[in-house]
Design a protein around this motif. Structure first.
Motif, short mmCIF file in Angstrom:
data_model
loop_
_atom_site.label_atom_id
_atom_site.label_comp_id
_atom_site.label_asym_id
_atom_site.label_seq_id
_atom_site.Cartn_x
_atom_site.Cartn_y
_atom_site.Cartn_z
N GLU A 156 0.96 -1.15 0.08
CA GLU A 156 0.03 0.06 -0.05
C GLU A 156 0.81 1.26 0.00
OE1 GLU A 156 -2.31 0.40 3.51
OE2 GLU A 156 -4.05 1.57 2.29
N GLY A 157 0.59 2.29 -0.91
CA GLY A 157 1.38 3.50 -0.91
C GLY A 157 2.36 3.39 -1.95
N ASN A 158 2.75 2.31 -2.48
CA ASN A 158 3.51 2.00 -3.60
C ASN A 158 2.84 2.30 -5.09
OD1 ASN A 158 5.71 1.89 -1.78
ND2 ASN A 158 6.07 -0.31 -2.47
N PRO A 159 3.66 2.70 -5.99
CA PRO A 159 3.25 2.94 -7.10
C PRO A 159 2.78 1.20 -7.79
CG PRO A 159 5.52 3.30 -7.37
CD PRO A 159 5.05 3.02 -5.71
N LYS B 84 -1.73 1.92 -14.70
CA LYS B 84 -0.78 2.38 -13.74
C LYS B 84 -1.50 3.35 -12.53
CE LYS B 84 3.00 2.89 -16.66
NZ LYS B 84 4.43 3.70 -17.33
N LYS B 85 -1.05 3.20 -11.40
CA LYS B 85 -1.47 4.21 -10.33
C LYS B 85 -0.48 4.71 -9.46
CE LYS B 85 -5.16 4.49 -6.90
NZ LYS B 85 -6.41 3.79 -6.27
N PRO B 86 -0.30 5.99 -9.27
CA PRO B 86 1.05 6.36 -8.33
C PRO B 86 1.06 5.84 -7.00
CG PRO B 86 -0.29 8.03 -9.43
CD PRO B 86 -1.10 6.87 -9.44
N SER B 87 -0.02 5.45 -6.23
CA SER B 87 -0.24 5.07 -4.92
C SER B 87 -1.27 4.13 -4.68
CB SER B 87 -0.32 6.34 -4.03
OG SER B 87 -0.33 5.89 -2.58
N ALA B 88 -0.95 2.86 -4.40
CA ALA B 88 -1.82 1.80 -4.34
C ALA B 88 -2.78 1.85 -3.08
CB ALA B 88 -1.22 0.31 -4.42
N LEU B 89 -3.81 1.43 -2.96
CA LEU B 89 -4.69 1.36 -1.85
C LEU B 89 -5.20 -0.31 -1.69
CD1 LEU B 89 -7.20 4.27 -2.42
CD2 LEU B 89 -5.21 4.20 -1.22
N ASP C 124 -7.53 -1.50 -3.82
CA ASP C 124 -7.40 -1.54 -5.18
C ASP C 124 -7.45 -3.00 -5.78
OD1 ASP C 124 -5.34 1.18 -5.44
OD2 ASP C 124 -7.65 1.17 -6.00
#
Lengths: 112, 116
Positions: free
Chosen positions: A15-18, A77-82, A85
């Motif tokens: 979590e929080g990583n791209p 892509k997503k800059p910051s994973a939840l 997701d």
């Protein structure tokens, strides 16, 4: 033959990583490209699509995808994973006027 | 806005029994309609699609059939279910094609079918 490939069955991200979910395609002519997400026991939800124009497409829930014609790719892509997701992601391609072709899916797991 | 409904949500049927799954779309006219099957939570297999009332195209030969009795109603049927018919059945709609139109497919919630 027209096809779309998702080379990774599973992607694990903190979590929080791209995050990146890969998709490559093989079609003749200009492709129309899509990303869908599926939560457990639910239908597919449309995230975004590329038709023409800007190679970077923005979609729902903070996701984006980059169309790369030379590499025939359309990675999500997503800059910051939840954690929310975490789901099954499908890439799809529609070669011109033909029917849409779905990839085999990539399971995305976001750990807290 | 457009919505798509599927029922039932879950179905358990014995081998050899008949099947009828229903899909309806609201808020649009003359949609393209699709039936997919998803096995083991993975890839999608297109079973049937329809561009209008009474117009059905079959993608995979099998013991399933589809009908479109009304503009926004799509039915998936079988006379005798097989064990291999178990799976998650998804209905989808898209706007009918036109110049420059790129049809995005929108999916229903799905029906989980278990054949025992």
């Amino acid at each position: 033959a027209q096809s779309v490939a998702q080379p990774e069955d599973q992607v694990n991200v903190a979590e929080g990583n791209p995050l990146t979910v890969k998709c490559t395609y093989s079609v003749s002519g200009n492709p129309y490209l899509f990303w869908y997400v599926q939560y457990p026991n639910r239908g597919l939800q449309f995230l975004l699509k590329y038709i023409t124009g800007d190679n970077l497409v923005k979609g729902s829930y903070g996701f984006e995808a980059e169309f790369n014609k030379s590499q025939t790719s359309f990675h999500l892509k997503k800059p910051s994973a939840l954690v929310s997701d975490s789901a099954l992601y499908f890439c799809a391609v529609r070669p011109g006027a033909s029917k849409i072709i779905f990839g085999s899916g990539t399971r995305l797991s976001i750990r807290p | 806005s457009q919505t798509i409904h599927q029922w039932p949500a879950t179905l358990v049927q014995p081998v050899g029994s008949p099947l009828s799954l229903e899909c309806t779309v609201e808020g649009t006219s003359n949609p393209n309609l699709y039936w997919y099957r998803q096995a083991a939570g993975r890839g999608l297999q297109l079973l049937f699609y329809s561009v209008g009332i009474g117009q059905i195209s079959s993608e995979v030969p099998q013991n399933l059939s589809a009908s479109r009795p009304q503009d926004r109603q799509f039915i998936l049927s079988s006379k005798k279910l097989l064990l291999s018919d178990s799976g998650f059945y998804l209905c989808a709609w898209s706007t009918s094609g036109g110049a420059g139109n790129v049809e995005t497919q929108y999916f229903g919630p799905g029906t989980r079918l278990l054949v025992l």
